[in-house]
Design an enzyme around this catalytic site. Sequence first.
Site, PDB file in Angstrom:
ATOM      1  N   GLU A 258       1.612  -1.178  -0.160  1.00 28.13           N
ATOM      2  CA  GLU A 258      -0.023  -0.498  -0.333  1.00 28.13           C
ATOM      3  C   GLU A 258       0.682   0.955   0.205  1.00 28.13           C
ATOM      4  O   GLU A 258       2.092   1.165   0.842  1.00 28.13           O
ATOM      5  CB  GLU A 258      -0.609  -0.019   1.420  1.00 28.13           C
ATOM      6  CG  GLU A 258      -1.784  -1.039   0.972  1.00 28.13           C
ATOM      7  CD  GLU A 258      -3.225  -1.558   2.344  1.00 28.13           C
ATOM      8  OE1 GLU A 258      -2.663  -0.263   3.151  1.00 28.13           O
ATOM      9  OE2 GLU A 258      -3.801  -2.219   2.520  1.00 28.13           O
ATOM     10  N   HIS A 281      -8.226   1.385   1.810  1.00 29.84           N
ATOM     11  CA  HIS A 281      -7.675   1.056   3.150  1.00 29.84           C
ATOM     12  C   HIS A 281      -8.459   2.220   4.124  1.00 29.84           C
ATOM     13  O   HIS A 281      -8.277   2.095   4.985  1.00 29.84           O
ATOM     14  CB  HIS A 281      -6.486   0.688   3.594  1.00 29.84           C
ATOM     15  CG  HIS A 281      -6.086  -0.163   4.725  1.00 29.84           C
ATOM     16  ND1 HIS A 281      -4.652  -0.406   4.933  1.00 29.84           N
ATOM     17  CD2 HIS A 281      -6.618  -0.788   6.097  1.00 29.84           C
ATOM     18  CE1 HIS A 281      -4.805  -1.683   6.165  1.00 29.84           C
ATOM     19  NE2 HIS A 281      -6.036  -1.691   6.743  1.00 29.84           N
TER      20      HIS A 281
HETATM   21  P1  NAI Z   1      -9.163 -10.358  15.847  1.00 30.41           P
HETATM   22  O1  NAI Z   1      -7.501 -10.532  16.230  1.00 30.41           O
HETATM   23  O2  NAI Z   1     -10.518  -9.973  16.736  1.00 30.41           O
HETATM   24  O3  NAI Z   1      -9.397 -12.038  15.198  1.00 30.41           O
HETATM   25  C1  NAI Z   1      -9.147 -12.137  13.830  1.00 30.41           C
HETATM   26  C2  NAI Z   1     -10.195 -13.843  14.229  1.00 30.41           C
HETATM   27  O4  NAI Z   1      -9.163 -14.277  13.330  1.00 30.41           O
HETATM   28  C3  NAI Z   1      -9.408 -14.610  16.092  1.00 30.41           C
HETATM   29  O5  NAI Z   1     -10.629 -15.466  15.695  1.00 30.41           O
HETATM   30  C4  NAI Z   1      -7.985 -15.067  15.184  1.00 30.41           C
HETATM   31  O6  NAI Z   1      -8.721 -17.251  15.865  1.00 30.41           O
HETATM   32  C5  NAI Z   1      -8.644 -15.589  13.932  1.00 30.41           C
HETATM   33  N1  NAI Z   1      -7.787 -16.112  13.091  1.00 30.41           N
HETATM   34  C6  NAI Z   1      -6.418 -16.687  12.948  1.00 30.41           C
HETATM   35  N2  NAI Z   1      -5.971 -16.807  12.373  1.00 30.41           N
HETATM   36  C7  NAI Z   1      -7.117 -17.946  11.083  1.00 30.41           C
HETATM   37  C8  NAI Z   1      -6.298 -19.160  10.548  1.00 30.41           C
HETATM   38  N3  NAI Z   1      -5.607 -19.039   9.609  1.00 30.41           N
HETATM   39  N4  NAI Z   1      -7.814 -19.251  10.240  1.00 30.41           N
HETATM   40  C9  NAI Z   1      -8.776 -18.602  10.939  1.00 30.41           C
HETATM   41  N5  NAI Z   1      -9.039 -17.822  11.885  1.00 30.41           N
HETATM   42  C10 NAI Z   1      -8.076 -17.571  11.926  1.00 30.41           C
HETATM   43  O7  NAI Z   1      -9.290  -9.481  14.971  1.00 30.41           O
HETATM   44  P2  NAI Z   1     -10.610  -8.370  14.401  1.00 30.41           P
HETATM   45  O8  NAI Z   1     -10.459  -7.269  15.272  1.00 30.41           O
HETATM   46  O9  NAI Z   1     -11.423  -8.829  14.022  1.00 30.41           O
HETATM   47  O10 NAI Z   1     -10.149  -7.789  12.852  1.00 30.41           O
HETATM   48  C11 NAI Z   1      -9.648  -8.351  11.720  1.00 30.41           C
HETATM   49  C12 NAI Z   1      -8.611  -7.848  10.962  1.00 30.41           C
HETATM   50  O11 NAI Z   1      -9.118  -7.129  10.563  1.00 30.41           O
HETATM   51  C13 NAI Z   1      -7.458  -8.308  10.838  1.00 30.41           C
HETATM   52  O12 NAI Z   1      -6.584  -8.586  10.186  1.00 30.41           O
HETATM   53  C14 NAI Z   1      -6.990  -6.402  11.653  1.00 30.41           C
HETATM   54  O13 NAI Z   1      -6.085  -5.778  11.069  1.00 30.41           O
HETATM   55  C15 NAI Z   1      -8.048  -5.795   9.994  1.00 30.41           C
HETATM   56  N6  NAI Z   1      -8.183  -4.702  10.265  1.00 30.41           N
HETATM   57  C16 NAI Z   1      -8.670  -3.523   9.147  1.00 30.41           C
HETATM   58  C17 NAI Z   1      -9.149  -2.591   9.272  1.00 30.41           C
HETATM   59  C18 NAI Z   1      -9.474  -1.404   7.530  1.00 30.41           C
HETATM   60  O14 NAI Z   1      -9.373  -0.266   7.756  1.00 30.41           O
HETATM   61  N7  NAI Z   1     -10.024  -2.083   6.722  1.00 30.41           N
HETATM   62  C19 NAI Z   1      -9.577  -1.701  10.377  1.00 30.41           C
HETATM   63  C20 NAI Z   1      -9.573  -2.739  11.641  1.00 30.41           C
HETATM   64  C21 NAI Z   1      -9.165  -4.220  11.825  1.00 30.41           C
END
Ligand code: NAI
Length: 398
Positions: A258, A281
């Site tokens: 990015e 993003h």
């Molecule tokens: P979180 O940490 O609360 O949840 C992530 C989940 O993914 C966890 O339950 C974990 O066990 C699971 N996980 C990890 N590895 C896995 C795999 N190989 N297969 C299946 N599940 C798996 O994170 P949250 O807050 O829900 O955020 C998710 C994603 O969204 C993150 O990558 C974060 O950086 C991204 N994000 C993007 C934003 C944007 O502006 N587009 C803003 C906020 C977050």
Amino acid sequence: MKILLLEGVHQACIDRFSQAGYQPELRKSAVSEEELLRVISGVHVLGIRSKTQVTKKVLDAAESLLAVGCFCIGTDQVDLSAAAVRGIPVYNAPFSNTRSVAELAMAEMVMLARRAAHKSQLLHQGVWEKSAEGCVEVRNKTVGLIGYGHIGPQVGLLAESFGMKVYYFDIIGKLPFGNATPVASLEELLKVSDFVSLHVPETAETRNMIGTKELGLMKRGAFLLNLSRGKVVDLDAVRAALQNGELGGAAIDVFPEEPASNEDPFSTPLMGLDNVILTPHIGGSTIEAQRNIGLEVASTLLKFIEVGSTTGSVNFPQVELPIVRESHRILNIHRNVPGVLSSINTIIAEMGGNIQAQYLNTLGDVGYLIIDVDHQISQAVKSKIDELPTSIKTRLLF
Ligand code: NAI
């Protein structure tokens, strides 16, 4: 207590500090290392966003600094381990924009199902394409969520309100929200979903977790959404799947590379394809999320200043202990070596003190101890603990 807030943090944060009786000093922009070195001495709490770099050099000059608050998600701009060994916890607000991401994902599912982004693009070029061909409702369709942490369940709840059936796959067993159904494998999830939405972190396991093979397992004409991390999806494989009709459309908010700023150029293999929504993003970029970040980080900083709680810190042992009203609280940050707790308890015992409550936690080279002791001896105990060679920082709260 001197609180310095840089980079124009949200007004909600300033209000939160004011309500608690503090008057933070404010600056609208980021400051250079040189300027930070000039002003940091005497600052107890520093608030930054993503641009100000808190280097080891800055931390060395920050002799009064108790805590750093990053009013954003990332904390790469702070030398976290250097801060930890100097007894300085660093806080951020990783989940303040959860709902914002979920709303965008939901909206994109509808837009993809109706081919609305494509039709909008055509109309901008003066092409009137009024047709129902290939356009469907999301009601009664299935959405498969990969990752069911903070964002995944929120998307699931919104999708259910639209009449969708929700499935999810997570490597950790998670309780379902609403009527969501967990599935045992990624393969199973891909096979049953009309929409696949990614909500995983970037790890060795998730890097390129959606490539040619996985796209081949999806229903023909299904939709893919990635609002998680750019490296989780192989975009060349997505391009091929869109071109051969395997995928009916895609919404991509995050990319493997990015631009560092809005002035830098951008390109992706998905440019120019039909029914592809590209966003820069912005999943978490809303005014509400900014406000939540302001409130969340201000609240965690205040809890540390006033109670000693380190819950939510990214570089520090997590300690939370309810206040015992009749006692004084000593906060001791120390080098994590054997015998610290016994030396401190000996000091208190030799002074005839009574420990009302005590909690120790360690992380790497740092240990953090909270002790509630009788107010008659608290000052003397604090001074003795301060003199221990293992102590990094010791504070007394009344
Ligand atoms: P979180 O940490 O609360 O949840 C992530 C989940 O993914 C966890 O339950 C974990 O066990 C699971 N996980 C990890 N590895 C896995 C795999 N190989 N297969 C299946 N599940 C798996 O994170 P949250 O807050 O829900 O955020 C998710 C994603 O969204 C993150 O990558 C974060 O950086 C991204 N994000 C993007 C934003 C944007 O502006 N587009 C803003 C906020 C977050």
